[in-house]
Scaffold this motif. Structure first.
Motif, mmCIF file in Angstrom:
data_model
loop_
_atom_site.group_PDB
_atom_site.id
_atom_site.type_symbol
_atom_site.label_atom_id
_atom_site.label_comp_id
_atom_site.label_asym_id
_atom_site.label_seq_id
_atom_site.Cartn_x
_atom_site.Cartn_y
_atom_site.Cartn_z
ATOM 1 N N GLN A 131 0.964 -1.325 0.128
ATOM 2 C CA GLN A 131 0.199 0.047 0.119
ATOM 3 C C GLN A 131 0.802 1.187 0.131
ATOM 4 O OE1 GLN A 131 -1.973 -1.634 3.194
ATOM 5 N NE2 GLN A 131 -3.966 -1.504 2.278
ATOM 6 N N HIS A 134 2.450 1.688 -3.583
ATOM 7 C CA HIS A 134 1.116 2.051 -4.047
ATOM 8 C C HIS A 134 0.904 3.917 -3.905
ATOM 9 C CE1 HIS A 134 -2.752 2.334 -6.423
ATOM 10 N NE2 HIS A 134 -3.215 3.064 -5.433
ATOM 11 N N ASN A 137 3.639 5.451 -5.777
ATOM 12 C CA ASN A 137 3.501 5.380 -7.341
ATOM 13 C C ASN A 137 2.464 6.665 -7.814
ATOM 14 O OD1 ASN A 137 5.261 3.331 -7.532
ATOM 15 N ND2 ASN A 137 3.661 1.726 -7.664
ATOM 16 N N GLN A 138 1.448 7.301 -6.749
ATOM 17 C CA GLN A 138 0.647 8.052 -7.137
ATOM 18 C C GLN A 138 1.229 9.716 -7.233
ATOM 19 O OE1 GLN A 138 -2.363 7.145 -7.843
ATOM 20 N NE2 GLN A 138 -1.338 5.136 -7.805
ATOM 21 N N LYS A 143 7.569 8.183 -6.977
ATOM 22 C CA LYS A 143 7.582 7.012 -7.562
ATOM 23 C C LYS A 143 8.642 5.936 -8.072
ATOM 24 C CE LYS A 143 6.418 8.612 -12.425
ATOM 25 N NZ LYS A 143 5.478 8.618 -13.447
ATOM 26 N N ARG A 161 2.091 -9.290 -6.916
ATOM 27 C CA ARG A 161 1.991 -7.868 -6.266
ATOM 28 C C ARG A 161 3.144 -6.886 -6.475
ATOM 29 N NH1 ARG A 161 -0.789 -7.931 -0.548
ATOM 30 N NH2 ARG A 161 -1.279 -5.545 -1.059
ATOM 31 N N LEU A 165 3.181 -3.280 -8.979
ATOM 32 C CA LEU A 165 3.563 -2.091 -8.363
ATOM 33 C C LEU A 165 4.870 -1.488 -8.795
ATOM 34 C CD1 LEU A 165 2.136 -2.752 -4.696
ATOM 35 C CD2 LEU A 165 1.240 -1.046 -6.673
#
Length: 194
Positions: A131, A134, A137-138, A143, A161, A165
């Motif tokens: 998480q 993630h 990465n936004q 990122k 997973r 990512l």
């Protein structure tokens, strides 16, 4: 140091290097045993810096870290034993270590201090390491920081997973220091070539 340097009592010149560390420099969130251990490590690290700079050095909190570190790493893990082990591994390769025990504090620390690499445990109590990746990465600025996931269980689900990512590396605990150092050195060389 200066008194010895200016003295005419010695046949051969003698040099003295001094490392000064204060308990106030350690993280107050930890117990006294952990803070004392951190203080000893800081003092030893500063003595290594004095050796690297040459003779007759005084190294304290006013001395800039930039001349003595090859990089910075953010470690996110709740296990204090693992945290201490990672600090020792990264001291060997002259990395400054920033330790956080949860994702939210880790994210905040990235706003204050940029790092060269992030190593996160998958299983954390609030949000897990995936998480966190993630979240990173936004954001445009965060990122692309090399990201390593560590876990006691490395299986197909974890690998899938991680691949989704764009996690750079998955390591299984217990970590073998030489394996981690080798990966870091290769990542560092790749970044220098770019």
């Amino acid at each position: 140091r200066n008194a010895i340097q200016e003295s005419d009592l010695f046949v051969e010149p003698i040099t003295v290097s001094i490392s000064i560390s204060l308990l106030e420099e350690t993280d107050k969130r930890y117990d006294m045993y952990s803070r004392t251990s951190s203080l000893v490590n800081l003092t030893l690290q500063r003595m290594e810096r004095a050796k690297a700079l040459g003779k007759s050095q005084i190294i304290d909190h006013h001395t800039s870290d930039k001349a003595f570190i090859d990089g910075k790493v953010l470690i996110i893990d709740e296990d204090e034993t693992y945290q201490n082990m990672m600090v020792k591994i990264f001291e060997r390769i002259r990395y400054k270590v920033i330790i956080q025990s949860d994702i939210y504090k880790a994210y905040e620390s990235l706003q204050d201090e940029p790092v060269d690499m992030i190593i996160s445990e998958i299983n954390l109590s609030k949000l897990d390491g995936f998480q966190f990746k993630h979240m990173l990465n936004q954001t445009k600025d965060l990122k692309d920081i090399p990201f390593i996931i560590v876990s006691h269980h490395k299986n197909l689900d974890v690998v899938s997973r991680a691949n989704l990512l764009d996690v750079d590396l998955i390591l299984q605990k217990p970590i073998i220091p030489e394996e981690l150092i080798g990966h870091i050195n290769r990542m560092r060389q790749r970044v220098r070539r770019v």
